[in-house]
Design an enzyme around this catalytic site. Structure first.
Site, PDB file in Angstrom:
ATOM      1  N   ASP A 122      45.380  48.788  46.299  1.00  0.00           N
ATOM      2  CA  ASP A 122      44.201  48.556  47.150  1.00  0.00           C
ATOM      3  C   ASP A 122      44.456  48.956  48.604  1.00  0.00           C
ATOM      4  O   ASP A 122      43.581  49.529  49.257  1.00  0.00           O
ATOM      5  CB  ASP A 122      43.782  47.079  47.108  1.00  0.00           C
ATOM      6  CG  ASP A 122      42.954  46.746  45.869  1.00  0.00           C
ATOM      7  OD1 ASP A 122      42.363  47.670  45.279  1.00  0.00           O
ATOM      8  OD2 ASP A 122      42.900  45.553  45.500  1.00  0.00           O
TER       9      ASP A 122
ATOM     10  N   LYS B 249      44.221  38.323  40.367  1.00  0.00           N
ATOM     11  CA  LYS B 249      45.123  39.195  41.145  1.00  0.00           C
ATOM     12  C   LYS B 249      46.362  38.465  41.685  1.00  0.00           C
ATOM     13  O   LYS B 249      47.409  39.070  41.866  1.00  0.00           O
ATOM     14  CB  LYS B 249      44.364  39.805  42.333  1.00  0.00           C
ATOM     15  CG  LYS B 249      43.501  40.986  41.966  1.00  0.00           C
ATOM     16  CD  LYS B 249      42.870  41.583  43.219  1.00  0.00           C
ATOM     17  CE  LYS B 249      42.113  42.848  42.890  1.00  0.00           C
ATOM     18  NZ  LYS B 249      41.495  43.458  44.078  1.00  0.00           N
TER      19      LYS B 249
END
Ligand code: NAP
Length: 288
Positions: free
Chosen positions: A102, A66
């Site tokens: 997210d 990520k």
């Protein structure tokens, strides 16, 4: 022509994302296929080149890529830049754009719970990528009175504290990762957000806190883990009367936002939710 979407991660056999997105494509009539691809650390750049070559429309990135992916993208959304991590990307004319769904997925997944944490103290357990997204959503939308950040790495705690300060949150405290530190912080907190993988299928039956951890009916508890659907941590919280939620609402909401970024279509939430629930009842880990 059907286009590809890839999930790039390592050791991702647990993932529900292919089920979520392929179900969403079927119900929304989107001509895409979503594939999990196991990419070892250090091989991300090659994988992205391959996706460009194969005409993929984009995808998701998860542990451990990520942050690494930030080096290879051509442009970045404001949210991903703030968080310092990407979980969703698009490829258009060979150019890669990074997004992070997210934080908004966390916010929309627990909107009711988070509205009650405005002006209240909140304890975050863990200091990784998920914690950074949680902090972003809390700081920008919920505005807690105090953030208590617990982790085992001082450097990472400091990074999160700096992130919180950069949003103008003044009241931020580091919590030592030990029984006493966590106990004292929990007594002060109203919200407790568990962002470590302890209790997930790789750490089954384990909890990040001791049995004496003072959960109470005043606590709002969120564990980002969704496999198993009830960790030891969540079940201890529930037994003591806390309002407790697992990671599924965040998982579905971050997926819904990513789906719309790739396809421009609305995410068929009810249909996907029903399919995921059925799958969980039939296949997923039970923490007994
Ligand atoms: P990450 O970046 O690797 O961070 C993990 C964090 O947990 C780090 O702070 C790490 O501490 C800590 N940790 C790991 N093992 C530990 C241990 N044995 N004792 C104490 N601390 C430990 O991972 P992530 O991306 O934040 O993901 C964390 C969890 O959230 C995963 O289970 C993931 O599946 C879940 N998640 C769920 C959603 C959802 O949609 N529901 C979204 C994102 C993530 P160190 O820094 O000291 O290693």
């Amino acid at each position: 022509m059907t286009r590809g979407l890839a999930l790039l991660g390592h050791n991702i056999s647990y993932t529900l994302s292919p089920l979520i997105h392929n179900t969403a494509c079927r119900y929304a009539g989107a001509e895409y296929v979503y594939l999990p691809v196991d990419i070892s650390p250090g091989k991300l750049s090659n994988a992205l080149d391959a996706l460009r070559l194969l005409g993929f429309a984009g995808g998701n990135v998860t542990i451990p890529h990520k942050i690494e992916i930030m080096k290879f993208i051509d442009s970045i959304s404001e949210t991903a830049r703030r968080i310092g991590a990407v979980n969703t990307f698009t490829i258009a004319d060979g150019s890669l754009t990074g997004h992070n769904t997210d934080a908004d997925g966390f916010f929309y997944g627990y909107e009711g719970e988070l509205s009650e944490l405005h002006g209240e103290p909140v304890l975050i357990l863990g200091t990784g990528g998920a914690a950074r997204a949680v902090l972003d959503a809390l700081a920008i939308r919920t505005r807690p009175a105090l953030l208590l950040i617990a982790g085992r790495s001082e450097g990472r705690i400091e990074a999160l504290m700096n992130q919180a300060n950069s949003y103008g949150i003044k009241e931020v405290e580091a919590v030592p990762w030990n029984k006493d530190g966590l106990y004292r912080a929990a007594i002060r907190a109203k919200g407790i957000i568990q962002t470590t993988p302890i209790g997930s299928s790789s750490y089954i039956g384990m909890s990040p806190v001791e049995v004496s951890f003072p959960f109470s009916e005043n606590h709002i508890v969120i564990d980002l883990i969704y496999d198993p659907t009830e960790t030891s941590f969540l079940s201890a919280a529930r037994k003591r009367g806390s309002r407790a939620s697992n990671g599924l609402p965040m998982l579905l909401n971050q997926a819904a936002l990513a789906f719309t970024i790739w396809t421009g279509l609305s995410f068929p939430l009810t249909e996907v939710q029903n399919t995921v629930q059925q799958h969980i009842q039939q296949h997923m880990t039970m923490d007994l």
